[in-house]
Scaffold this motif. Structure first.
Motif, mmCIF file in Angstrom:
data_model
loop_
_atom_site.group_PDB
_atom_site.id
_atom_site.type_symbol
_atom_site.label_atom_id
_atom_site.label_comp_id
_atom_site.label_asym_id
_atom_site.label_seq_id
_atom_site.Cartn_x
_atom_site.Cartn_y
_atom_site.Cartn_z
ATOM 1 N N ALA A 54 0.844 -1.193 0.000
ATOM 2 C CA ALA A 54 0.000 0.000 0.000
ATOM 3 C C ALA A 54 0.880 1.244 0.000
ATOM 4 C CB ALA A 54 -0.916 0.005 1.216
ATOM 5 N N PRO A 55 0.380 2.350 -0.524
ATOM 6 C CA PRO A 55 1.157 3.587 -0.504
ATOM 7 C C PRO A 55 1.559 3.957 0.917
ATOM 8 C CG PRO A 55 -0.782 3.826 -1.888
ATOM 9 C CD PRO A 55 -0.932 2.524 -1.178
ATOM 10 N N LYS A 56 2.796 4.403 1.076
ATOM 11 C CA LYS A 56 3.298 4.772 2.392
ATOM 12 C C LYS A 56 2.573 6.007 2.906
ATOM 13 C CE LYS A 56 6.446 1.556 2.633
ATOM 14 N NZ LYS A 56 6.345 0.473 3.625
ATOM 15 N N ARG A 57 2.170 5.958 4.178
ATOM 16 C CA ARG A 57 1.498 7.102 4.796
ATOM 17 C C ARG A 57 2.282 7.547 6.017
ATOM 18 N NH1 ARG A 57 -3.244 3.812 3.474
ATOM 19 N NH2 ARG A 57 -4.603 4.931 2.022
ATOM 20 N N LYS A 58 2.178 8.832 6.329
ATOM 21 C CA LYS A 58 2.876 9.356 7.486
ATOM 22 C C LYS A 58 2.254 8.806 8.758
ATOM 23 C CE LYS A 58 4.128 13.706 5.235
ATOM 24 N NZ LYS A 58 4.026 15.193 5.289
ATOM 25 N N GLY A 59 3.102 8.646 9.785
ATOM 26 C CA GLY A 59 2.615 8.180 11.066
ATOM 27 C C GLY A 59 2.173 9.341 11.932
ATOM 28 N N GLY A 60 1.799 9.048 13.174
ATOM 29 C CA GLY A 60 1.390 10.097 14.092
ATOM 30 C C GLY A 60 -0.108 10.195 14.237
ATOM 31 N N LEU A 61 -0.527 10.815 15.349
ATOM 32 C CA LEU A 61 -1.946 10.904 15.678
ATOM 33 C C LEU A 61 -2.698 11.778 14.682
ATOM 34 C CD1 LEU A 61 -3.943 9.932 17.835
ATOM 35 C CD2 LEU A 61 -3.505 12.048 19.088
ATOM 36 N N ILE A 62 -2.102 12.930 14.303
ATOM 37 C CA ILE A 62 -2.774 13.835 13.366
ATOM 38 C C ILE A 62 -2.971 13.148 12.024
ATOM 39 C CG2 ILE A 62 -2.594 16.014 12.119
ATOM 40 C CD1 ILE A 62 -1.107 17.162 14.494
ATOM 41 N N SER A 63 -1.936 12.437 11.577
ATOM 42 C CA SER A 63 -2.040 11.717 10.308
ATOM 43 C C SER A 63 -3.114 10.635 10.369
ATOM 44 C CB SER A 63 -0.691 11.092 9.954
ATOM 45 O OG SER A 63 -0.780 10.329 8.772
ATOM 46 N N PHE A 64 -3.231 9.990 11.533
ATOM 47 C CA PHE A 64 -4.247 8.955 11.704
ATOM 48 C C PHE A 64 -5.648 9.531 11.531
ATOM 49 C CE2 PHE A 64 -7.201 7.298 15.014
ATOM 50 C CZ PHE A 64 -7.552 6.119 14.387
ATOM 51 N N PHE A 65 -5.928 10.658 12.187
ATOM 52 C CA PHE A 65 -7.255 11.264 12.078
ATOM 53 C C PHE A 65 -7.519 11.771 10.663
ATOM 54 C CE2 PHE A 65 -6.957 11.573 16.773
ATOM 55 C CZ PHE A 65 -8.166 10.969 17.082
ATOM 56 N N LYS A 66 -6.489 12.300 10.018
ATOM 57 C CA LYS A 66 -6.656 12.737 8.639
ATOM 58 C C LYS A 66 -7.036 11.569 7.741
ATOM 59 C CE LYS A 66 -3.625 16.813 8.532
ATOM 60 N NZ LYS A 66 -2.380 17.389 7.943
ATOM 61 N N GLN A 67 -6.363 10.434 7.965
ATOM 62 C CA GLN A 67 -6.665 9.258 7.139
ATOM 63 C C GLN A 67 -8.066 8.731 7.422
ATOM 64 O OE1 GLN A 67 -3.733 6.184 7.341
ATOM 65 N NE2 GLN A 67 -4.907 4.753 6.091
#
Length: 616
Positions: free
Chosen positions: A298-311
Motif C-alpha cells: 500500500a502507498p506509504k502514509r505518514k505516522g502520528g496521531l494527526i495523520s491517523f485522524f486525517k486518514q
C-alpha cells in the motif's frame, strides 16, 4: 476504446478463449469481466467525481469471481465454523465484563457517580482502536497474514488484563504490603480502585483489537458469494457464547470450580480466558490467510496521531456506497440498542418490584436489597430468553433468506455443486422466500425493535416484559448479521478487483482503495459513537424522571427505552434506502466480456446453501 483494444489484442495473442472453467491461467478478471476504469461504480464516489451509485455493481458490471482463486471457492460448513469460532470466545470475555464488571468494581469501593466514566471506555475504544488497528493490519506484511498477529496479540493482552483485574485486590495489596502498607487502609483501597480502572481500559482496548482482527479475518478468508453465510454463522457463534455466559452467571461456579478461584468473578475470568485463547488458536491454526507479501504494498502514509485522524476522515469520505448507507443505519439504530442492552434486566426487575413496593412502603434497606436481588435474577432470566431467541433466529432465518449473490459460475464451482448438492439441500432451497432479502429482513427487525420499545410504556407484568425482551432477540440477531454481511460482500468484491488489477499490472499498481480493516473500523465507529450519545441522553432522562431506589412508580427506564425506539424508526427508513443488488437477465456475454446477473437462477443459491449449511 484504448482499453478495449488492449483486451482484444490479448485475445488475439492467446487465441480463442472460452469464458468458462477452462479459461487459461493467464486470463485476469479484467478479461472475463467488463473493463474497470475511473468511472467504475466499484470505486469510491469521491474518486470518480460523480454522484453516489445506489448499488455495488450496475448495468451488468457484476464482477465474476476468479475461478483460479482458491479463496473464492465455495466453503463447507466446517470451514465456516472454524472461521468464526473465535467470536464465541471473544463474546464470553465481553459477557464477563458487561454482566459482572459493574458489581465487581462497586465491591472494590468505586462510587456509582464515577462508574459512567469507567464504562465510557467501551465506546471510546471502539471508536478509536478499531479503525487504527484496521489501518495497521491492512498494511501488515507478516508471513502469518494481515490479521493473525493482531488476533494473537490482542488475545494475549485480553487474557492478561482479565486475570489482573480479577486478582487486583490481592496483587496490589500484596505488593504494597511489601513496603509495610496496611491492606485495609484507605490509601491501599484507593490504589486498588485506580489500578482496577486502568485494567478495565486496557481490557477494552485489547478486546477491540481482537474484534477488529477477527472481523477482518472472516471477511478476508471467505468468498464474496458466501459473506452472508459467514456472518450468519458468526452471529450464531456469538449467540452460543451469550447463552454459555448467562448460564455460567446463574451457576454457583466457586462451588464446582474452586480450583479456578474463590469468587464468581475470578472463575468467570478464567473461563473466559481459556475460551478466548483456545478458540483464537483453533481459528488461526486451521484457517490460513493470504500471504500479504504476494500483494502490492500500500502507498506509504505518514505516522502520528494527526495523520491517523486525517486518514480516518479521508476514508470516511471515500466509503463505498453500500457501506456508507449501512453506517448511517447503524448510527441511528445503536442509539436505541445501547439502552436496551444495558437496561433490559433492570426494566424487567423494576416491574417485578413494583407490587411489593406499593404494598409495603416502609421496607427496611435490608429488605429492599433482598427484593432487588430477586429482581436481578428475574431480569437475568429475561436476558437468557433474549439470547435463546437470538440464537434460534440466526439458526433458522438463513434458510428463508434469499442470498443476494450467486456462487461463481466456473467449472470448478460447478464441480463443487455436484459434490455438495443433495436432496436435502434442494428441499432446503425451497424454503427460500424470494422477496425476503437480508436487507428487507433487517428493515423488518428495526420495526419490530421500535414496536417493542414503545410497548415498554404500557406493559406492567413480568411475563409481558420478558416476552418483549425475548422478541427483541430477533432484532439483535439481524443486527449481528445483516450489516456485516452487506459490508463484507461489497468489500470482498472490491478486494477481488484490486487483486486482479495488481496481478494484471505485475504488482506495480499500488491501489489507494481502503481495505477491509479500515472500512470495518469506520463501521465500528458508526456503532460506538452513538453509544456515547445514548449514554448522555439516558443520563438527562434519568435526571428528570428517576425516583429514589425503593420508591414505587419509577418508569424512567421505560421512557429511556421508548426514546431509543424513535431513533430505530429512523434507522428503518434509512435501511429502506439501501438497494439490493440490481437484478439482471440470465448471464450474458457482451463483446467478449462475461456478465453475471445477481440472481440468475436457483443453482447459485443452492450451491451457497449446500456449502454453508449441509450437515447442520
Amino acid at each position: 476504446m484504448a482499453e478495449e483494444d488492449t483486451l482484444r489484442g490479448r485475445d488475439s495473442e492467446d487465441g480463442s478463449q472460452k469464458l468458462s472453467g477452462d479459461t487459461p491461467r493467464n486470463t485476469s478478471l479484467e478479461q472475463v469481466a467488463k473493463p474497470v476504469h475511473e468511472q467504475s461504480p466499484l470505486l469510491s464516489p469521491t474518486e470518480t467525481g460523480h454522484e453516489e451509485e445506489e448499488g455495488l455493481i450496475e448495468d451488468g458490471q457484476v464482477l465474476e469471481d476468479d475461478p483460479l482463486d482458491s479463496f473464492q471457492e465455495t466453503k463447507s460448513l466446517w470451514y465456516m465454523i472454524l472461521l468464526t469460532v473465535s467470536l464465541g470466545g471473544l463474546q464470553l470475555a465481553w459477557a464477563v465484563e458487561l454482566s459482572n464488571g459493574t458489581p465487581y468494581l462497586l465491591s472494590l469501593g468505586l462510587s456509582k457517580s464515577l462508574m459512567a466514566l469507567v464504562w465510557i471506555a467501551g465506546p471510546l475504544s471502539g471508536a478509536l482502536v478499531q479503525p487504527y488497528v484496521g489501518m495497521l493490519s491492512d498494511n501488515c506484511r507478516s508471513p502469518w497474514g494481515k490479521r493473525t498477529p493482531f488476533m494473537v496479540a490482542g488475545s494475549f493482552a485480553t487474557v492478561v488484563s482479565l486475570l489482573a483485574l480479577a486478582w487486583v485486590r490481592e496483587a496490589v495489596g500484596g505488593f504494597l504490603g511489601l513496603f509495610g502498607a496496611d491492606r485495609e487502609s484507605q490509601g491501599v483501597k484507593v490504589t486498588i480502585i485506580v489500578v482496577a480502572v486502568m485494567f478495565v481500559y486496557i481490557l477494552d482496548f485489547a478486546i477491540n483489537t481482537v474484534q477488529a482482527g477477527i472481523r477482518a479475518f472472516i471477511l478476508d478468508c471467505c468468498p464474496a458469494h458466501q459473506q452472508e453465510s459467514a456472518n450468519s454463522m458468526a452471529s450464531r457463534v456469538v449467540g452460543v457464547g451469550n447463552i454459555i455466559g448467562y448460564v455460567a452467571g446463574f451457576t454457583d461456579l466457586p462451588k464446582f470450580m474452586w480450583f479456578f478461584g474463590n469468587t464468581q468473578f475470578k472463575v468467570l475470568c478464567v473461563i473466559a480466558c481459556l475460551s478466548l485463547s483456545s478458540t483464537v488458536a483453533l481459528s488461526v491454526s486451521t484457517i490460513r490467510e493470504r500471504d500479504p507479501r504476494t500483494e502490492a504494498e500500500a502507498p506509504k502514509r505518514k505516522g502520528g496521531l494527526i495523520s491517523f485522524f486525517k486518514q480516518v476522515f479521508s476514508s470516511i469520505r471515500q466509503l463505498p456506497p453500500q457501506t456508507r448507507k449501512v453506517c448511517e443505519v447503524q448510527f441511528m439504530a445503536w442509539i436505541g440498542f445501547f439502552p436496551q442492552l444495558f437496561y433490559s434486566s433492570s426494566f424487567v426487575g423494576d416491574i417485578y418490584v413494583q407490587p411489593y413496593l406499593e404494598k409495603n412502603r416502609n421496607m427496611t434497606p435490608a429488605e429492599i436489597d433482598e427484593l432487588y436481588e430477586k429482581a436481578t435474577r428475574v431480569g437475568s432470566f429475561a436476558l437468557l430468553v433474549y439470547a435463546i431467541t437470538s440464537l434460534a433466529t440466526n439458526v433458522l432465518l438463513p434458510f428463508f433468506i434469499a442470498p443476494t449473490y450467486d456462487a461463481p459460475s466456473s467449472a470448478a464451482s460447478e464441480g463443487s455443486q455436484k459434490s455438495y448438492t443433495t436432496r436435502i439441500d434442494r428441499m432446503l432451497d425451497k424454503l427460500v422466500i424470494p422477496w425476503l432479502t437480508l436487507r428487507r429482513a433487517w428493515l423488518c427487525s428495526h420495526v419490530i425493535f421500535a414496536s417493542c420499545m414503545f410497548s415498554t410504556l404500557i406493559v406492567r407484568s413480568v411475563g409481558g416484559a420478558t416476552a418483549l425482551i425475548g422478541i427483541v432477540g430477533v432484532s439483535w440477531a439481524l443486527t449481528l448479521w445483516a450489516p456485516f454481511a452487506i459490508i463484507s460482500a461489497e468489500i470482498s468484491k472490491r478486494d477481488a478487483l484490486r487483486r486482479s488489477r495488481e496481478q494484471n499490472d505485475d504488482g506495480l499498481d499500488k491501489s489507494s482503495d481502503d481495505q477491509a480493516g479500515v472500512i470495518l473500523g469506520i463501521h465500528n465507529m458508526a456503532v460506538a459513537t452513538p453509544q456515547i450519545i445514548a449514554t448522555i441522553g439516558s443520563s438527562i432522562i434519568f435526571r428528570f424522571f428517576q425516583k429514589p431506589r425503593g420508591t414505587p412508580g419509577d418508569r424512567s427506564i421505560s421512557i429511556v427505552m421508548a426514546a431509543g425506539g424513535l431513533s430505530t424508526l429512523v434507522a428503518a427508513y434509512l435501511t429502506s434506502r439501501i438497494k439490493d443488488e440490481i437484478e439482471l437477465p440470465e448471464g450474458t456475454v457482451e463483446e467478449g466480456r462475461a456478465v453475471r446477473g445477481s440472481r440468475r437462477s436457483g443453482e447459485g443459491r443452492g450451491l451457497i446453501r449446500a456449502g454453508s449449511f449441509s450437515g447442520l
